[in-house]
Structures are given as C-alpha cells and as structure tokens.
Motif scaffolding. Sequence first.
Motif, mmCIF file in Angstrom:
data_model
loop_
_atom_site.group_PDB
_atom_site.id
_atom_site.type_symbol
_atom_site.label_atom_id
_atom_site.label_comp_id
_atom_site.label_asym_id
_atom_site.label_seq_id
_atom_site.Cartn_x
_atom_site.Cartn_y
_atom_site.Cartn_z
ATOM 1 N N HIS A 79 26.143 12.835 18.697
ATOM 2 C CA HIS A 79 25.904 14.273 18.575
ATOM 3 C C HIS A 79 27.214 14.977 18.884
ATOM 4 O O HIS A 79 27.746 14.851 19.993
ATOM 5 C CB HIS A 79 24.805 14.682 19.564
ATOM 6 C CG HIS A 79 24.471 16.138 19.536
ATOM 7 N ND1 HIS A 79 23.533 16.694 20.392
ATOM 8 C CD2 HIS A 79 24.932 17.176 18.785
ATOM 9 C CE1 HIS A 79 23.431 17.986 20.151
ATOM 10 N NE2 HIS A 79 24.271 18.299 19.188
ATOM 11 N N ILE A 80 27.750 15.694 17.910
ATOM 12 C CA ILE A 80 28.970 16.463 18.129
ATOM 13 C C ILE A 80 28.636 17.944 18.080
ATOM 14 O O ILE A 80 28.001 18.423 17.134
ATOM 15 C CB ILE A 80 30.057 16.108 17.095
ATOM 16 C CG1 ILE A 80 30.595 14.702 17.371
ATOM 17 C CG2 ILE A 80 31.191 17.134 17.134
ATOM 18 C CD1 ILE A 80 31.742 14.275 16.474
ATOM 19 N N LYS A 161 28.190 12.355 28.125
ATOM 20 C CA LYS A 161 28.613 13.679 27.668
ATOM 21 C C LYS A 161 30.112 13.862 27.923
ATOM 22 O O LYS A 161 30.604 13.591 29.011
ATOM 23 C CB LYS A 161 27.812 14.766 28.390
ATOM 24 C CG LYS A 161 26.308 14.653 28.162
ATOM 25 C CD LYS A 161 25.540 15.854 28.705
ATOM 26 C CE LYS A 161 25.568 15.931 30.207
ATOM 27 N NZ LYS A 161 24.684 17.023 30.727
ATOM 28 N N PHE A 162 30.810 14.338 26.878
ATOM 29 C CA PHE A 162 32.259 14.502 26.960
ATOM 30 C C PHE A 162 32.677 15.866 26.415
ATOM 31 O O PHE A 162 31.992 16.454 25.579
ATOM 32 C CB PHE A 162 32.967 13.411 26.158
ATOM 33 C CG PHE A 162 32.612 12.010 26.560
ATOM 34 C CD1 PHE A 162 33.173 11.426 27.681
ATOM 35 C CD2 PHE A 162 31.714 11.268 25.804
ATOM 36 C CE1 PHE A 162 32.842 10.126 28.049
ATOM 37 C CE2 PHE A 162 31.372 9.965 26.150
ATOM 38 C CZ PHE A 162 31.939 9.393 27.283
ATOM 39 N N ILE A 178 33.193 4.852 26.874
ATOM 40 C CA ILE A 178 31.876 4.782 26.241
ATOM 41 C C ILE A 178 31.188 3.454 26.512
ATOM 42 O O ILE A 178 31.837 2.406 26.626
ATOM 43 C CB ILE A 178 31.933 5.040 24.727
ATOM 44 C CG1 ILE A 178 32.549 3.856 23.986
ATOM 45 C CG2 ILE A 178 32.663 6.314 24.393
ATOM 46 C CD1 ILE A 178 32.208 3.844 22.515
ATOM 47 N N ILE A 179 29.882 3.534 26.617
ATOM 48 C CA ILE A 179 29.045 2.345 26.721
ATOM 49 C C ILE A 179 28.536 2.032 25.319
ATOM 50 O O ILE A 179 27.796 2.834 24.740
ATOM 51 C CB ILE A 179 27.860 2.588 27.673
ATOM 52 C CG1 ILE A 179 28.375 2.975 29.057
ATOM 53 C CG2 ILE A 179 26.956 1.366 27.736
ATOM 54 C CD1 ILE A 179 27.293 3.412 30.014
ATOM 55 N N PRO A 180 28.955 0.907 24.716
ATOM 56 C CA PRO A 180 28.546 0.603 23.345
ATOM 57 C C PRO A 180 27.034 0.605 23.172
ATOM 58 O O PRO A 180 26.290 0.207 24.070
ATOM 59 C CB PRO A 180 29.135 -0.803 23.111
ATOM 60 C CG PRO A 180 30.295 -0.883 24.059
ATOM 61 C CD PRO A 180 29.859 -0.114 25.276
ATOM 62 N N GLY A 181 26.598 1.085 22.025
ATOM 63 C CA GLY A 181 25.180 1.123 21.718
ATOM 64 C C GLY A 181 24.433 2.252 22.402
ATOM 65 O O GLY A 181 23.206 2.252 22.439
ATOM 66 N N GLY A 182 25.168 3.228 22.909
ATOM 67 C CA GLY A 182 24.551 4.323 23.637
ATOM 68 C C GLY A 182 24.414 5.598 22.826
ATOM 69 O O GLY A 182 24.549 5.609 21.603
ATOM 70 N N SER A 183 24.152 6.686 23.550
ATOM 71 C CA SER A 183 24.066 8.016 22.956
ATOM 72 C C SER A 183 25.200 8.855 23.521
ATOM 73 O O SER A 183 25.501 8.783 24.715
ATOM 74 C CB SER A 183 22.718 8.668 23.282
ATOM 75 O OG SER A 183 21.651 7.937 22.709
ATOM 76 N N TYR A 184 25.810 9.684 22.655
ATOM 77 C CA TYR A 184 26.985 10.437 23.060
ATOM 78 C C TYR A 184 26.900 11.875 22.557
ATOM 79 O O TYR A 184 26.511 12.122 21.421
ATOM 80 C CB TYR A 184 28.264 9.792 22.496
ATOM 81 C CG TYR A 184 28.249 8.285 22.506
ATOM 82 C CD1 TYR A 184 28.512 7.558 23.669
ATOM 83 C CD2 TYR A 184 27.938 7.570 21.345
ATOM 84 C CE1 TYR A 184 28.484 6.170 23.684
ATOM 85 C CE2 TYR A 184 27.903 6.188 21.348
ATOM 86 C CZ TYR A 184 28.174 5.481 22.502
ATOM 87 O OH TYR A 184 28.127 4.107 22.508
ATOM 88 N N LEU A 185 27.300 12.798 23.410
ATOM 89 C CA LEU A 185 27.431 14.201 23.045
ATOM 90 C C LEU A 185 28.857 14.626 23.357
ATOM 91 O O LEU A 185 29.305 14.531 24.497
ATOM 92 C CB LEU A 185 26.432 15.060 23.834
ATOM 93 C CG LEU A 185 26.569 16.583 23.731
ATOM 94 C CD1 LEU A 185 26.566 17.053 22.279
ATOM 95 C CD2 LEU A 185 25.474 17.284 24.523
#
Length: 236
Positions: A79-80, A161-162, A178-185
């Motif tokens: 999610h950007i 979140k970054f 980052i933790i691979p296979g995760g969710s990121y914003l």
Amino acid sequence: MHLFYTPDLQPTHPQYFLSEEESKHAIRVLRLEIGDEVQLIDGKGGFYNAAIHDAHPKRTILNITAVTPEFNKSNHYLHIAVAPTKNIERLEWFLEKATEIGIDEVSLIITQRSERKEAKVDRLNKIITAAIKQSLKAYHPVLNEAVRLNQLLTTPFDGQKFIAHCEPGEKLDLRKEIIPGGSYLILIGPEGDFSPAEIELASENGFKPITLGQARLRTETAALEACFEINFLNRP
C-alpha cells in the motif's frame, strides 16, 4: 490473446455478457467471431478462459470454459500513500507503472505542502484497468479517494509502516527492514516534501523513516522506486 476486464463476473457463472463498449471493441475492432477464444480477469484474482457464443456488437455472449482462481497472486501486500503531483500526468505515469510492477492499494494524501488537492479517481482507475490488462494481472489495485495525511496516519494498518522524506536525520535501509511476505504501507510526500511536523506525527504513529537512495527523487519516481524495491525484495 484478447483480454477483457469483467469486474462483475463470478467464478460460478457459466456465461457472461460483455458490456456494449466491450462488445463493440470485440466484434467491430478485433473482428472476433463465434467460437473465438478470449480471456477475462475479474480484478479479484480470477482468470477466465471463454469462447464467444453470440458475436453481437452490443451484447456479446461468452461461454466460460475454465477458471483459475488467485491467478499469479502476490506473496505480499503493498500500500503506497502518495501526494498527488501538480502535473497529474506524473501521477498517472506512476499508477500505470506501479500496476505493471505490482501494487495492491494506493491512497492519495493531502499534505501541508501539497500543490494539488484533488484528483479524478474515475479517470485514474481507467489507467489502472488498462495497466492490469496490458500486464496480464488478475488483481485490480484499490485506489482510494484523497484524504488528509493526519487521517491516514491514524487509520489502523496491520503491517510495517514507513515514510520516505528528504529531511536530515537517521533513516533506515528498506532492504534491511522489511519482513518478506508481509504487508507494507509507505508514505511518499509532495514536490515540497513532508513538513517536519508531519514527519514527527508520522513517527508518533509508528512510521519509520527510510531512504530510497542518495538521489533526490521526484514524487512519482520515489513512489515507483519504493514499489520496485518491495517487489524485488519479495521475489520468490
């Protein structure tokens, strides 16, 4: 391959009626005929094989012959949240390229230094739709209406979140965080960057500052760089 976007198609449907616009394109432009095979994507992961049953230029009927669920499903969620650029074509470019590379959700954010306060989501969604068809993706990224940054900052998000910004200070390397296979914003600011107060507020709400390299990037370039890095780091 002739690919159509059919968001109302369900895996249990034995047939599907193309819209008048898509029917005209299929029959008048592509010159498809009864028996010709086409492919459909529903934007929710379904990839369908179909054959033309009735080649009508206003209401073409398709017989569904095979369904592949979760077609090329990503192993992560990206999610950007990006501030709309003053030149809307730059935002359109980002949405097109990010969709091709791989993105799940985009939020448009209004910040203290934003030069553009709104964007026509319907038009931007058409660009995303064209990009998923071009890149053969069965998932349609979600595009959210523009909201104030502070509203997004306090919206719950279950993942990492970054915030990417150009202000001085210690920043983390995305590759190591980052933790691979995760969710990121990931937050990307406007042409004038986030204000110090916004960066502080983001930090208070759990957003970690990151660097996207040594170069000072345009808003849309920074957003695309973040998209590329997340996808590259999550490659199987």
